[in-house]
Each structure stands twice: as structure tokens, then as C-alpha cells.
Design a protein around this motif. Sequence first.
Motif, PDB file in Angstrom:
ATOM      1  N   VAL A 162      -1.719  13.143 -34.015  1.00  0.00           N
ATOM      2  CA  VAL A 162      -0.623  13.503 -34.915  1.00  0.00           C
ATOM      3  C   VAL A 162      -0.933  14.732 -35.761  1.00  0.00           C
ATOM      4  O   VAL A 162      -0.045  15.304 -36.382  1.00  0.00           O
ATOM      5  CB  VAL A 162      -0.256  12.321 -35.831  1.00  0.00           C
ATOM      6  CG1 VAL A 162       0.144  11.106 -35.014  1.00  0.00           C
ATOM      7  CG2 VAL A 162      -1.412  11.978 -36.785  1.00  0.00           C
ATOM      8  N   GLY A 163      -2.214  15.152 -35.811  1.00  0.00           N
ATOM      9  CA  GLY A 163      -2.590  16.283 -36.641  1.00  0.00           C
ATOM     10  C   GLY A 163      -2.778  15.882 -38.096  1.00  0.00           C
ATOM     11  O   GLY A 163      -2.580  14.722 -38.468  1.00  0.00           O
ATOM     12  N   GLU A 164      -3.157  16.855 -38.920  1.00  0.00           N
ATOM     13  CA  GLU A 164      -3.394  16.571 -40.338  1.00  0.00           C
ATOM     14  C   GLU A 164      -2.102  16.154 -41.016  1.00  0.00           C
ATOM     15  O   GLU A 164      -1.093  16.873 -40.972  1.00  0.00           O
ATOM     16  CB  GLU A 164      -3.982  17.797 -41.031  1.00  0.00           C
ATOM     17  CG  GLU A 164      -4.382  17.536 -42.476  1.00  0.00           C
ATOM     18  CD  GLU A 164      -5.038  18.736 -43.124  1.00  0.00           C
ATOM     19  OE1 GLU A 164      -5.454  18.627 -44.283  1.00  0.00           O
ATOM     20  OE2 GLU A 164      -5.131  19.783 -42.461  1.00  0.00           O
ATOM     21  N   ARG A 165      -2.102  14.964 -41.619  1.00  0.00           N
ATOM     22  CA  ARG A 165      -0.943  14.395 -42.307  1.00  0.00           C
ATOM     23  C   ARG A 165       0.278  14.288 -41.396  1.00  0.00           C
ATOM     24  O   ARG A 165       1.412  14.329 -41.855  1.00  0.00           O
ATOM     25  CB  ARG A 165      -0.602  15.205 -43.555  1.00  0.00           C
ATOM     26  CG  ARG A 165      -1.747  15.285 -44.546  1.00  0.00           C
ATOM     27  CD  ARG A 165      -1.325  15.916 -45.847  1.00  0.00           C
ATOM     28  NE  ARG A 165      -2.436  16.007 -46.780  1.00  0.00           N
ATOM     29  CZ  ARG A 165      -2.341  16.400 -48.043  1.00  0.00           C
ATOM     30  NH1 ARG A 165      -1.155  16.747 -48.529  1.00  0.00           N
ATOM     31  NH2 ARG A 165      -3.401  16.457 -48.822  1.00  0.00           N
ATOM     32  N   GLY A 166       0.058  14.180 -40.090  1.00  0.00           N
ATOM     33  CA  GLY A 166       1.169  14.049 -39.154  1.00  0.00           C
ATOM     34  C   GLY A 166       1.916  15.336 -38.925  1.00  0.00           C
ATOM     35  O   GLY A 166       3.092  15.320 -38.523  1.00  0.00           O
ATOM     36  N   GLY A 167       1.252  16.486 -39.137  1.00  0.00           N
ATOM     37  CA  GLY A 167       1.919  17.781 -39.073  1.00  0.00           C
ATOM     38  C   GLY A 167       2.458  18.153 -37.702  1.00  0.00           C
ATOM     39  O   GLY A 167       3.309  19.043 -37.590  1.00  0.00           O
ATOM     40  N   ARG A 168       1.996  17.504 -36.617  1.00  0.00           N
ATOM     41  CA  ARG A 168       2.491  17.829 -35.272  1.00  0.00           C
ATOM     42  C   ARG A 168       3.784  17.100 -34.927  1.00  0.00           C
ATOM     43  O   ARG A 168       4.342  17.310 -33.849  1.00  0.00           O
ATOM     44  CB  ARG A 168       1.420  17.488 -34.232  1.00  0.00           C
ATOM     45  CG  ARG A 168       0.152  18.319 -34.376  1.00  0.00           C
ATOM     46  CD  ARG A 168      -0.866  17.943 -33.326  1.00  0.00           C
ATOM     47  NE  ARG A 168      -2.106  18.692 -33.514  1.00  0.00           N
ATOM     48  CZ  ARG A 168      -3.210  18.511 -32.793  1.00  0.00           C
ATOM     49  NH1 ARG A 168      -3.209  17.591 -31.835  1.00  0.00           N
ATOM     50  NH2 ARG A 168      -4.288  19.221 -33.015  1.00  0.00           N
ATOM     51  N   LEU A 169       4.235  16.228 -35.822  1.00  0.00           N
ATOM     52  CA  LEU A 169       5.459  15.467 -35.583  1.00  0.00           C
ATOM     53  C   LEU A 169       6.545  15.917 -36.552  1.00  0.00           C
ATOM     54  O   LEU A 169       6.259  16.451 -37.630  1.00  0.00           O
ATOM     55  CB  LEU A 169       5.205  13.968 -35.757  1.00  0.00           C
ATOM     56  CG  LEU A 169       4.058  13.350 -34.949  1.00  0.00           C
ATOM     57  CD1 LEU A 169       3.956  11.861 -35.247  1.00  0.00           C
ATOM     58  CD2 LEU A 169       4.240  13.583 -33.459  1.00  0.00           C
ATOM     59  N   SER A 170       7.790  15.690 -36.182  1.00  0.00           N
ATOM     60  CA  SER A 170       8.905  16.001 -37.081  1.00  0.00           C
ATOM     61  C   SER A 170       8.994  14.940 -38.174  1.00  0.00           C
ATOM     62  O   SER A 170       8.366  13.874 -38.091  1.00  0.00           O
ATOM     63  CB  SER A 170      10.213  16.046 -36.292  1.00  0.00           C
ATOM     64  OG  SER A 170      10.564  14.737 -35.843  1.00  0.00           O
TER      65      SER A 170
END
Length: 768
Positions: free
Chosen positions: A653-661
Amino acid sequence: MDLVEPISDEIEECLRHTLKSGELLMVLLTADLSPDGRYDESYLVLTQERLLVLHPNGISGPEVEDIPLSNIAKVQTCNYVGSGALIVDLPGQTQEVVRFSQGNYFKFSAVPHIVDAALAQPTDGAEAETSSSPPRRVEHCSTCGRALRPGSTVCPNCIRKTETFWRLFSYIQPYRGIALLGFALTLMMTALTLVPPKLNEILIDDVIVPVVTNYTQVVDGTPKQVLTPEAPKIPPPETVKLLLWVVGAFLCLHLIRALVSGIRMWTLGWLGQRITYDLQTEIYNYLQFLSLSFYSRHSTGRIMTRVTTDTERMRGFITSGFQDMVIAILTLIGIGIMLLWMNWELAILALLPTPLIVVGTMIYRHRIHWVFHTIWRRISVLNSLLADTIPGVKVVKTFAQEDREVERFDRRNSELRVSRMESVKMKAVFLPSIALITSIGSVILWWFGGSRVLENTLTLGELQAFIAYMVMFYGPVRDLSNLSDQLESAATTAERVFEILDTEPEILDLPGAQDPGCIEGRIEFRNVSFTYDGFARILDAVTFTTEPGEMIGLVGHSGAGKSTLVNLISRFYDATDGEILIDGVSITELEQRKLRSQIGVVLQEPLLFQGSIADNIAYGTPRATRAEIIAAARAANAHQFIMNFPDGYDTEVGERGGRLSGGERQRISIARALIGNPRILILDEATSSVDTQTEYEIQEALERLIANRTTIAIAHRLSTLKNADRLLVMDKGQIVEVGTHKELLATKEGVYRRLVDMQTELSKVRAL
């Protein structure tokens, strides 16, 4: 609400010079507007005697306005359009003290109450402490009266370093066997260091001098080395044997030292890594149990510095600095004994500069201590800036503020450079001075020692050994002077680390706290009031009951107390007055962790952790199977978009979910709440920041999530609460209306009706 906010080092230094000894700091708030409405910082400071206003951007530096409380007749806050101000009534005039934006109005609203309480107190500090007054934050040292660092309860001026170091060395206790081995190897290294000068004395007096003497004759009054038939061309066998013995002793000595040094290095390295691991683990574990109020007082960058950089410095001191200090002290003692044993008169002359070195070192250590405190604070501020800016780089670029952030970083970095240069300047004066003093001792020794050799009262070997010991003596003296930096640095960092470990969690389980078991979900508030600071009430006598399986909607303006109310249910804070019950039992009598395990929370801005989607869904239920994770994702309408990723549930998901909307993150957070099967569900603006299609999908998932669960939902978009069993309308910390959506709409003059009408008008404007 914290009434003592973090400030810059310049303002803190200005405040330290402004406050009188024993003066109590009660309030320190930042105002963000100038009187003409421009953005400009100023600081409101309230003590038990004065009201101060600090202006950091004065013409010639920080400026201070001083208003004695005895001159103040009344203090009030005024609410203007887009801003507010703090007004004081003085003899013959009314003065605006500070101006602030509407976002800061709430915190300044508590100031008049605090001033009234202060004016009602006796001016004597001792009487003020015993009088009955509302609770207040007093950020001062109870011993010396100095102002403390914001968010700190430790006074660096009163800390006893011996206690700090004894506590630091207590971390060696579990590994005392390894520590004793390292200490024994240190003693051995020290002893081996004392041997070479004595071997040199034997080499010169018993090997070289006799042979050279046999080859020397006096010609025209001058000693010359010549070979004569009478002089032996080959040294005596005894001399050669002694030479071989001395050389062999040197060789064995070097081999033993290399072996001991290697074993000692590995031993101390192992010990240091274990201590670092224990310290970091203990601090991190303790951080998990501290209350939310601790994190509101300390920035992320400062906490990270204490867990990583500070513990590493402490490890360096224990395994390197302390051992070096021990070696230096033992070497000094050993060499001092050797010097006095060899020639006590020369020893006394050579040691004459030592008192000057000791006094100079003590003065230097005292001054450098405060320099290191300043350096540490500025490193923490720099780390806080990085922790704030790097995650927000998208906002920085959106508003094209790269130059501004570079300037902020450069300013903080320059402050750190200035503090470090202060340390460099002190070293540049102190260390050469120590070197000069030691050189004077060497000069004295050469003069008197050389005179004794010429008088034949001292041999050349003894003088050489004596000089070698003196060089070795002043080496540890210089090392101890240099180690004072490391000693003060270790003391400073240890104080900071132990400050965390000495912080008492504000929310604790009572002795004998009970397991709530599988709760039904009945929530009852009985006259619950809450205040962060002891003055301004965020909740005021709130009373209501939620039945198991009922959905309650919380409605109200920003700052009405909605989020505070749900935080009390999770027991992130304890109510100031009144009582909160779950299934008829006060939450203070229940185990926190087991209570929270049955409360699910879906936030407006869900936080996802670095890792896979599956890991985030199963975060609250680590033992969940893949089938349970997929079932929760399906219920949250997340399965379809997850399977569109190449790695499916293993997608990072990346840092703090940055790869998701935003909508994807929200549905994963719903799945995370759903998989734990909570009995109480809290929805805090769960659909406020997504598009219509995503909102529909989230609402559909929430309908599955709230089934048969007690649900408390906060929403500004009132349409999302139409199906709630009851709505609680809050205003200024109180519940002012209760009813269903239809019932409240029927009340034409009610708060809820006005909110609905306002949103209806806004929706028409958006439609246009």
C-alpha cells in the motif's frame, strides 16, 4: 487542549530571561495574526504575576510587552469576522493584547477564566499552591523555579548526573558477566600499557649505554666513538642475551595486546548492541502505553530522535566512552604510582600543572552542558520539520512552496550550526589550553631531569622511562578532557530518554480491572463533562443511553464536542466528571485492551501501515486466515478493486497507503474494522471526502458493517444519517436536541433544522 505550546529556541531563550526566579508559567499560546490582520506570530504568556506578549519579529529582535495582573480589571475574547482578539481593560484604557485566526479562537477562550482564577489567588507563591483554585498547567521546576521546556517535566538544571549514570549503567546488570569480562580486559590493557617504558629503561641502561661506553674515548675534551685494539669488537654474550630477552618481551607484549584488544572490542561491541536493543525496545514498548496527551505535547521528530539517535549515543558512551574513561583513570593512577616510585621529586614537579587541568575541565564541563542541551533541542526541531514536510511534500508542491520550505529548513539548520559552532569555539579554546599546560609540565621535566642526568644522580634510561611515563600520563589527561564532551552528551541524551520512561500514563487500568467478556453494546453517559486544561469544558453534563444494536448519529458544528465524546468511549481520555458505562459497568473498571478490542473505528482519513493490503485488513486480528480476510474485503466492497492489482491482496500500500485512492483506503479500513467483529462501531466522517460513486459503495459496505452492532456515527453530510435510530445534536459541548431525522426536521427553529437548511442551500449553489 494544551495551554503550553511548543516554541522555538529563540523564544524559549527570551522567555527564560524574562521570567523571574520562582515565577510560575501557566499559559503559553501562539497567536497567528497581527493587529492589522496580516499573518504574524506573537506569543501570549501568563504567569501568576504578569501577562506578557512576546513579539519575535521586533525591529531589534524579540520584544516583550509586560502587563502586571494587578493592573488588569477584566479580560475577554472578542469574535470578529474571520479573526478574534484578546482584550484587557486597564486603568483608563482598553487594549488589544493579541489577535488570532478563528481556528485558534477556542484555545484563547480559556484565557479569561485562567486570568480570573489567577487574580483571585494570593500573590505569594506558597499561599497560591495551598489555596483552592481550578487545576492548571504549571510548566516550571518546583525546586529551582526555572521555566521548563514545553512538554517536559524534567528540569535539566536540577538533574543529578550521578543518578542518571547509575540508572544508565543498570542496563548492564543482565549482562554483568560479559561486562566484568570487558572490565578485566580493560584492566589488562591498562597494565600492558605500563610495561614498555620500563623495558626501554632496561634496554638503554643495561644494553645500549654499557656497549656505547666501551666504544667511547675522550679526544681533545670531546667524547668520540672509536675502535681501539683494547676495545671489544663483539658485545659480551650477557648483553646480547639481555637484548634478545627485551626484544622478545616487546614482541610478546604486542601479540598479547593485539589479542586482548580484539577480544575486548568484540565483547564490548556485543554488550553495546544488547544494551541498545534493550533500550530501544523498552522505550518503544513504553510509548505504546502512554496516553494520547503525551503525543499531543511531543512532536514525532523529537520522539524518533529519542528512540534512535539518543539510544545510539548512550550505547557509544557505555561501550566506548565509559571504557576509555576507565582506562584513562586507571592509567593515570598506575603512572602516578610509577612516577612517585621512580623519583618522587621529579614526579611532584611534573604533576604541578594537573590542578589547573582539573579546574579547567570542571568549568568547561559546566558550560558545555547547556550547549549540548541547545544542540539537542535544535536537532529535534530539525527532525520535526523533516517529519512534517516530507510526508506533506505533495501539499508543498501543490502550492509551489518549495522555496519557503527550503528557507525554513535553512533557518533551522543555521540555528543548529550556530549552536554547534558554539561548542566548536569552546573546544578551540579549551583543548589547546590543556595541551599548552601539559607541554609546560614536559618542559619542566626536561630541564630538571636533564640536570640530574648531567649530575649523574639519574641515569639516561630512568630519564627516558620517566619522560615516557609523563607523555603517557598527559595523554589520558587530554583524553579525559576530550571525553567530557562525550560525558555531557551522554548525560543530556540519557536525561531525554529517561524523561519518556518517567512519564506516567494518564489512562491506567485500576487494580483488579475486569475482563468485559463479549459485550452487548449498551452505552450510557451519566452527566459526563470533560476538559483538556481544567477550564474550558469540551463536554458539559452530557447524558444519554444507547441500546445494543442501535445506531446513533452525532450532529453539530465543528468544535461542538463530537470527536471528544467518541474518544471517551474508547477511553483515550477519562471523563473529568460523571461516568461512562458499558453494559452497566463503568469503563474505568474494565481492561482497556479488551474493551478496545470490541470497538471498531472507521476514520475520515484512514491510516494504513506500510505493508500489504492483507496485512492492513488483518491488523487488528493478526491470526485471521486468508479466507477471513477475503470475506471481510467482500463485505467492504473492496475485493473487486483489490483483485485488479497484479499482486492482489499482497499489493504493497506504500507509506500511509499512498498508493491507493481515498475511497480504496476507506474500504480497506472498513474491512479492517469488520474482520474484528466489534460490538461497538464508531464512524467518524467515514464518507465525507469521497466521490458519489465511492460514497455509494462505502455506504453499502457500512450497512453490512453496522448490522446488529451498536453504532455511533459522526457526519457533517447529514444525508448519511437519515436512517439512524436517533440523532444527538450537540452545541458547545451539550446535547441540545434528540430525535429522528423526521422529528428534528419538524422543529422549525431547531439547530438540526438550521444545519439541514444550510446544507440544502449549499447544494443548490454547487448545482449551479
